[in-house]
Every structure is written in structure tokens, then in C-alpha cells.
Scaffold this motif. Structure first.
Motif, PDB file in Angstrom:
ATOM      1  N   LYS A   3       0.847  -1.204   0.000  1.00 57.50           N
ATOM      2  CA  LYS A   3       0.000   0.000   0.000  1.00 57.50           C
ATOM      3  C   LYS A   3       0.879   1.248   0.000  1.00 57.50           C
ATOM      4  O   LYS A   3       0.595   2.228  -0.698  1.00 57.50           O
ATOM      5  CB  LYS A   3      -0.913   0.012   1.229  1.00 57.50           C
ATOM      6  N   ALA A   4       1.937   1.214   0.797  1.00 60.84           N
ATOM      7  CA  ALA A   4       2.847   2.364   0.849  1.00 60.84           C
ATOM      8  C   ALA A   4       3.500   2.601  -0.510  1.00 60.84           C
ATOM      9  O   ALA A   4       3.674   3.748  -0.928  1.00 60.84           O
ATOM     10  CB  ALA A   4       3.901   2.140   1.922  1.00 60.84           C
ATOM     11  N   VAL A   5       3.814   1.502  -1.216  1.00 65.46           N
ATOM     12  CA  VAL A   5       4.396   1.619  -2.561  1.00 65.46           C
ATOM     13  C   VAL A   5       3.457   2.428  -3.469  1.00 65.46           C
ATOM     14  O   VAL A   5       3.881   3.335  -4.187  1.00 65.46           O
ATOM     15  CB  VAL A   5       4.675   0.218  -3.179  1.00 65.46           C
ATOM     16  N   SER A   6       2.159   2.111  -3.404  1.00 67.50           N
ATOM     17  CA  SER A   6       1.184   2.833  -4.240  1.00 67.50           C
ATOM     18  C   SER A   6       1.192   4.323  -3.930  1.00 67.50           C
ATOM     19  O   SER A   6       1.138   5.162  -4.830  1.00 67.50           O
ATOM     20  CB  SER A   6      -0.231   2.322  -3.982  1.00 67.50           C
ATOM     21  N   HIS A   7       1.266   4.646  -2.637  1.00 63.73           N
ATOM     22  CA  HIS A   7       1.231   6.060  -2.263  1.00 63.73           C
ATOM     23  C   HIS A   7       2.497   6.793  -2.708  1.00 63.73           C
ATOM     24  O   HIS A   7       2.429   7.941  -3.161  1.00 63.73           O
ATOM     25  CB  HIS A   7       1.023   6.203  -0.751  1.00 63.73           C
ATOM     26  N   VAL A   8       3.621   6.118  -2.611  1.00 57.87           N
ATOM     27  CA  VAL A   8       4.869   6.765  -3.060  1.00 57.87           C
ATOM     28  C   VAL A   8       4.825   6.978  -4.572  1.00 57.87           C
ATOM     29  O   VAL A   8       5.206   8.026  -5.085  1.00 57.87           O
ATOM     30  CB  VAL A   8       6.111   5.922  -2.679  1.00 57.87           C
ATOM     31  N   ARG A   9       4.317   5.958  -5.282  1.00 58.22           N
ATOM     32  CA  ARG A   9       4.226   6.105  -6.739  1.00 58.22           C
ATOM     33  C   ARG A   9       3.277   7.246  -7.099  1.00 58.22           C
ATOM     34  O   ARG A   9       3.535   8.023  -8.003  1.00 58.22           O
ATOM     35  CB  ARG A   9       3.749   4.797  -7.380  1.00 58.22           C
ATOM     36  N   THR A  10       2.170   7.353  -6.370  1.00 62.99           N
ATOM     37  CA  THR A  10       1.217   8.435  -6.643  1.00 62.99           C
ATOM     38  C   THR A  10       1.871   9.783  -6.368  1.00 62.99           C
ATOM     39  O   THR A  10       1.731  10.724  -7.157  1.00 62.99           O
ATOM     40  CB  THR A  10      -0.045   8.268  -5.770  1.00 62.99           C
ATOM     41  N   SER A  11       2.612   9.864  -5.275  1.00 61.34           N
ATOM     42  CA  SER A  11       3.279  11.130  -4.958  1.00 61.34           C
ATOM     43  C   SER A  11       4.278  11.497  -6.063  1.00 61.34           C
ATOM     44  O   SER A  11       4.424  12.660  -6.434  1.00 61.34           O
ATOM     45  CB  SER A  11       3.941  10.993  -3.587  1.00 61.34           C
ATOM     46  N   THR A  12       4.926  10.483  -6.627  1.00 59.71           N
ATOM     47  CA  THR A  12       5.866  10.724  -7.723  1.00 59.71           C
ATOM     48  C   THR A  12       5.132  11.261  -8.953  1.00 59.71           C
ATOM     49  O   THR A  12       5.589  12.197  -9.605  1.00 59.71           O
ATOM     50  CB  THR A  12       6.600   9.410  -8.085  1.00 59.71           C
ATOM     51  N   VAL A  13       3.977  10.650  -9.229  1.00 61.27           N
ATOM     52  CA  VAL A  13       3.195  11.106 -10.385  1.00 61.27           C
ATOM     53  C   VAL A  13       2.723  12.544 -10.165  1.00 61.27           C
ATOM     54  O   VAL A  13       2.755  13.372 -11.079  1.00 61.27           O
ATOM     55  CB  VAL A  13       1.993  10.162 -10.633  1.00 61.27           C
ATOM     56  N   LEU A  14       2.318  12.864  -8.938  1.00 63.33           N
ATOM     57  CA  LEU A  14       1.820  14.216  -8.658  1.00 63.33           C
ATOM     58  C   LEU A  14       2.906  15.264  -8.900  1.00 63.33           C
ATOM     59  O   LEU A  14       2.658  16.299  -9.516  1.00 63.33           O
ATOM     60  CB  LEU A  14       1.300  14.315  -7.224  1.00 63.33           C
ATOM     61  N   ILE A  15       4.102  14.970  -8.443  1.00 63.06           N
ATOM     62  CA  ILE A  15       5.180  15.951  -8.620  1.00 63.06           C
ATOM     63  C   ILE A  15       5.583  16.012 -10.101  1.00 63.06           C
ATOM     64  O   ILE A  15       5.889  17.077 -10.628  1.00 63.06           O
ATOM     65  CB  ILE A  15       6.401  15.669  -7.692  1.00 63.06           C
ATOM     66  N   ASP A  16       5.514  14.864 -10.764  1.00 67.09           N
ATOM     67  CA  ASP A  16       5.782  14.841 -12.203  1.00 67.09           C
ATOM     68  C   ASP A  16       4.760  15.682 -12.959  1.00 67.09           C
ATOM     69  O   ASP A  16       5.083  16.346 -13.939  1.00 67.09           O
ATOM     70  CB  ASP A  16       5.699  13.399 -12.722  1.00 67.09           C
ATOM     71  N   ASN A  17       3.515  15.631 -12.472  1.00 62.46           N
ATOM     72  CA  ASN A  17       2.460  16.402 -13.131  1.00 62.46           C
ATOM     73  C   ASN A  17       2.735  17.899 -13.070  1.00 62.46           C
ATOM     74  O   ASN A  17       2.449  18.633 -14.019  1.00 62.46           O
ATOM     75  CB  ASN A  17       1.109  16.102 -12.486  1.00 62.46           C
ATOM     76  N   VAL A  18       3.283  18.340 -11.938  1.00 63.35           N
ATOM     77  CA  VAL A  18       3.612  19.766 -11.815  1.00 63.35           C
ATOM     78  C   VAL A  18       4.652  20.125 -12.884  1.00 63.35           C
ATOM     79  O   VAL A  18       4.529  21.124 -13.592  1.00 63.35           O
ATOM     80  CB  VAL A  18       4.152  20.079 -10.400  1.00 63.35           C
ATOM     81  N   LYS A  19       5.672  19.263 -13.012  1.00 62.61           N
ATOM     82  CA  LYS A  19       6.710  19.519 -14.017  1.00 62.61           C
ATOM     83  C   LYS A  19       6.109  19.514 -15.434  1.00 62.61           C
ATOM     84  O   LYS A  19       6.431  20.347 -16.265  1.00 62.61           O
ATOM     85  CB  LYS A  19       7.801  18.445 -13.931  1.00 62.61           C
TER      86      LYS A  19
END
Lengths: 242, 122
Positions: free
Chosen positions: A55-71
């Protein structure tokens, strides 16, 4: 020579900083992600611990996608729709399917793709693939269950009088914030930030789709706040066949 | 045992690679925190590593430049390029990297690339 030794114009300072920040966050997320994977893969690890790690893996991946989205959104300011190259939307969907399962290892994800065309060329470079993956991730994040069924269709339609491909993603268990039901995604801008935070995924999709010369919308399947179900619609301009 | 040189400017990322690789039976023979240090260590070592894991964004000398110069010294050297900048993939491959791994990667992806590169002909 260092990758960043070129002088930076003042107007680009914001983009430069966001790029650095994104890179930094990504590196840290990489470390968290890998150590979680190491925990989950440790022989004899308790089943519950493994499930928590996944579950934590999913959240870290989502956080990565969110920051990527800003870029990506910062980069999208320079997109010139007339210069976009064609890309096959069918392949983007196929790739996003497997990426999505890796993204949410703790969820059971099934795709229903009846009558998928052999190809669907749209104008969008890799941005179109990013958009597809983000719509899938958004649907899963809005679905409180662990069994996810996404029904995806592609149809050749017209948009603002021009040929386009429309991708519809239906999730019968996803729950959109009720304020999206009236004006659609644009309604988010008039919401309090604590309410709007639920819609980062749909807002990103809207902004990116528009910068590609297309559109995006998210609607509840039933106009009843007590019932779940959402339909995500992505419209992209059709390109010459590859 | 496959030997590896790790090049990355973030200490915690270097430690991460070391933890993963050692756990999977690889031998980490050296680390460097920028391209220039990597070149120096590579040049000074008699026994070259089987594989180099190379980051891109680093101070003093970036990964693409370091890869170019290492390949110039030893065209048979295997370099796995790892970066969050997917746009740099072409440059990395043109410089001589045999594999490109975008961040964030899964541990299994890294091991798969390591196995592929270790088994490939030089």
C-alpha cells in the motif's frame, strides 16, 4: 560541464526551481519505494507487513506522479498544438494498463476493452500517453475498493468541427466530488482548496488535454450523490496514421 | 560475481544501489559522486567493473559526458544509465550506454537490466 551550468533567465526561475524540486522529490521517492520493495520481498515477512508495504508503494508512486504532473504542466505552457507529433492511443492505453497495475500492487485491476480499434492516431507526443495513465490513476484513486474494473472505449468523433478520437473510461465504483456534476471539472476553480484537493487528477487531465488542443471531462454516472460511478472522457485531435 | 561501479551524486541513492545489488549477489567495487570522479576512479583501476550504473544530473561532469569519455577509454564497457530525465535517453545511448532505466524504477527492473547486461556479449 555540469548539466545546469547555463545561465538561467529570470522568467524561467520558477520552472527551473520546480524542475530541481521535482528531481529531488523523485530521488527521495525512489529510495522509499525501493526500501519498501526490499521489505516486501524479505523472505518470511509477515503477510500483513507485506500488504502494508505494498500500500505504501502505491502512495509513493502516486506522490511521484503528482510531482511529475507539476513539471509536466510547466512544460505544457510551451506546447504548440500545431507542432505535436502523432502517437497511437491504443498503444498508450496498453502501456498504461500495465503501468497502472505496477502502480497499485495491492489492488486487483481489470480492464474491459470491448471493440478496441487496431490503432487510433492522435496528436500529442508522449503527453498523450501521460494523460491516459493519469486518467487511469485518477479513476483508481477515486475508487475506495480494492477490486477495480475500468471499462475503456475509443471512438472516432468530431471535436470543434475537426476529426478527433474520444477515450471514455468508466468506473462504476469511483466517486467524484458532487460539485463536478454541474459545471464539470471547471467548477473546481470556485471550490475551497480543502474540497478541491480531491480533484488534482482531473484538473491535471483537463489542463493537459486542453494544451494538446483537446478536452477532458469527468462526470458522475448517476446524478445521485449517494451512488458511485464515474465517466472520464478524453478528447484528442486525430493525427495522420502512423 | 558481476562487479559494479556506482556513479550518483546523492549519497542515499548510492547506498540504495549498494543495498539492492549486494543483496542480489553483485559486487560493488566502487562509487563516485560526479562524472569526473568516476573517470578518475575508472582510469586508475586496473580491473575494470563489469557494469557501471550512471546517473545524469551531477555536478562538475554529467553522466552523458562521463559515459562518452569512459566508452572512449574502453568501448567494451557496459553502462546502465539511470535517470529521471527520460528526454536524455537518446543522448545516453548515443554516448554508449547499453541500457536506460527511467526513475522511479522497480527493484526488479534494475536487477533485470543487470542480468541482461551481465549476460550480453561485449
Amino acid at each position: 560541464m555540469s548539466a545546469h551550468s547555463k545561465p538561467v533567465q529570470k522568467k524561467d526561475h520558477f520552472a527551473f526551481y520546480m524542475d530541481l524540486l521535482g528531481h529531488d522529490v523523485l530521488n527521495n521517492n525512489q529510495a522509499v519505494l525501493s526500501y519498501l520493495e526490499l521489505i516486501a520481498a524479505t523472505p518470511g515477512v509477515d503477510k500483513k507487513v507485506k500488504a502494508f508495504a505494498e500500500k505504501a508503494v502505491s502512495h509513493v508512486r502516486t506522490s511521484t506522479v503528482l510531482i511529475d504532473n507539476v513539471k509536466r504542466l510547466i512544460a505544457s505552457r510551451d506546447i504548440e498544438p500545431e507542432k505535436l507529433k502523432p502517437i497511437d492511443l491504443v498503444k498508450s492505453v496498453e502501456r498504461a494498463e500495465s503501468d497502472l497495475r505496477r502502480h497499485f500492487p495491492a489492488k486487483r485491476i481489470r480492464f474491459e476493452t470491448p471493440a478496441m480499434p487496431k490503432s487510433a492516431t492522435v496528436l500529442g507526443n508522449n503527453h498523450a500517453s501521460d494523460l491516459v495513465l493519469n486518467v487511469f490513476i485518477t479513476a483508481v484513486r477515486l475508487n475506495p475498493g480494492d477490486d477495480i474494473v475500468l471499462s475503456v472505449t475509443l471512438a472516432e468523433e468530431r471535436f470543434r468541427g475537426k476529426p478527433a478520437w474520444t477515450m471514455r473510461v468508466e468506473d462504476k465504483n469511483a466517486q467524484l466530488p458532487p460539485f463536478l456534476d454541474g459545471e464539470g471539472v471547471s467548477a473546481t476553480y470556485s471550490q475551497d482548496i480543502s474540497t478541491a484537493v480531491k480533484t488534482t487528477g482531473v484538473l491535471f487531465a483537463k489542463m493537459l488535454a486542453e494544451s494538446l488542443g483537446g478536452d477532458f471531462e469527468a462526470r458522475s454516472l448517476y446524478h445521485d450523490p449517494k451512488r458511485r460511478g464515474a465517466l472520464f472522457t478524453v478528447i484528442l485531435r486525430r493525427g495522420e496514421k502512423l | 560475481m558481476t562487479s559494479v561501479l556506482i556513479v550518483d551524486d546523492e549519497l542515499f541513492i548510492v547506498e540504495l544501489y549498494r543495498d539492492i545489488l549486494q543483496l542480489r549477489g553483485y559486487k560493488v567495487v566502487g562509487t563516485a559522486f560526479d562524472g569526473e570522479e568516476a573517470l578518475k576512479k575508472y582510469g586508475d583501476t586496473q580491473e575494470k567493473p563489469d557494469v557501471i550504473i550512471m546517473d545524469h544530473r551531477m555536478p562538475i561532469m554529467n553522466g552523458v559526458e562521463a559515459t562518452k569519455q569512459i566508452i572512449r577509454m574502453n568501448p567494451r564497457q557496459k553502462v546502465i544509465f539511470v535517470s529521471a530525465d527520460v528526454l536524455v535517453e537518446k543522448e545516453a545511448r548515443d554516448a554508449g550506454a547499453v541500457e536506460f532505466l527511467p526513475k522511479p524504477f522497480r527493484m526488479d527492473d534494475l536487477i533485470e537490466k543487470m542480468q541482461k547486461v551481465s549476460l550480453s556479449e561485449t
